[in-house]
Design an enzyme around this catalytic site. Sequence first.
Site, mmCIF file in Angstrom:
data_model
loop_
_atom_site.group_PDB
_atom_site.id
_atom_site.type_symbol
_atom_site.label_atom_id
_atom_site.label_comp_id
_atom_site.label_asym_id
_atom_site.label_seq_id
_atom_site.Cartn_x
_atom_site.Cartn_y
_atom_site.Cartn_z
ATOM 1 N N GLY A 91 0.672 -1.081 0.105
ATOM 2 C CA GLY A 91 -0.070 0.061 -0.076
ATOM 3 C C GLY A 91 0.886 1.196 0.071
ATOM 4 O O GLY A 91 0.409 2.221 0.602
ATOM 5 N N CYS A 92 1.981 1.459 -0.609
ATOM 6 C CA CYS A 92 2.713 2.440 -0.473
ATOM 7 C C CYS A 92 2.351 3.292 -1.548
ATOM 8 O O CYS A 92 2.622 2.951 -2.764
ATOM 9 C CB CYS A 92 4.423 2.091 -0.656
ATOM 10 S SG CYS A 92 5.370 3.381 -0.816
#
Length: 249
Positions: A91-92
């Site tokens: 989820g960066c």
Amino acid sequence: MRTTRQDLLAEEVPLAIHANGEPLAVMMVSPCDLEDFACGFALTELGIARHDLLSVDVQSLLEGIRLDLATRHPLPRHALDPQRWLPGRSGCGICGHRHLEEVVRRPESVGQGPAIASSALEVALAALGKQQPVNAFTGALHAAAWARPDGTLVLVREDVGRHNALDKLIGAMLLGGIDAASGFALVTSRASYEMVAKAATAGMPLLAAISAPTALAVDLAQGCGLTLVGFLRRDRHVVYSHAGRLTAD
């Protein structure tokens, strides 16, 4: 005394996102609810509304999963910059951005939304644990939930990445025709800048987190009219912006 037991582990797989045949990003995700994720990611990261997303194709490959988006209109030029998108972690959301103006996005102001009683936050929190089946077995996943103004949970999505879980929730709401201004969101993580940006982009009037917000998240929430709640517990919480949307019990 030493004992041996079988343990259940959460899956974490690489997901390659393509749009109209062009590679955009690679990130680590939980391999569930990927159509929801595609719709949410398209809105919050690419600015593609639900009606402009023509199709989503999910392919399981030896190396991981490929997600192909087909859009009604060409993507913005900055989205196709080959130097922007880099392999990201769970989820960066800002991996690959090279300029400050690309990172600090300022969503439009959210609508007024309904009045929400403070007790509704605690009702939603109390119900959330029972609706996290994968996390119940593994203890490794974040969750993002959507609740009605009375705290009744409507949707819950899980993922190893907190950003991914929120994108999945937003996508599920888009696919289900749920008005983002009709309730509030709850996340089992800290309220980072990007979580606030995604919630505001979707039009959510209130975001509650079980952990702390960042200073930039509070600034963004204040600027776009979103009520930001942190340190949500069953008997207390802290309101960081636009407290007027919450009412006394």
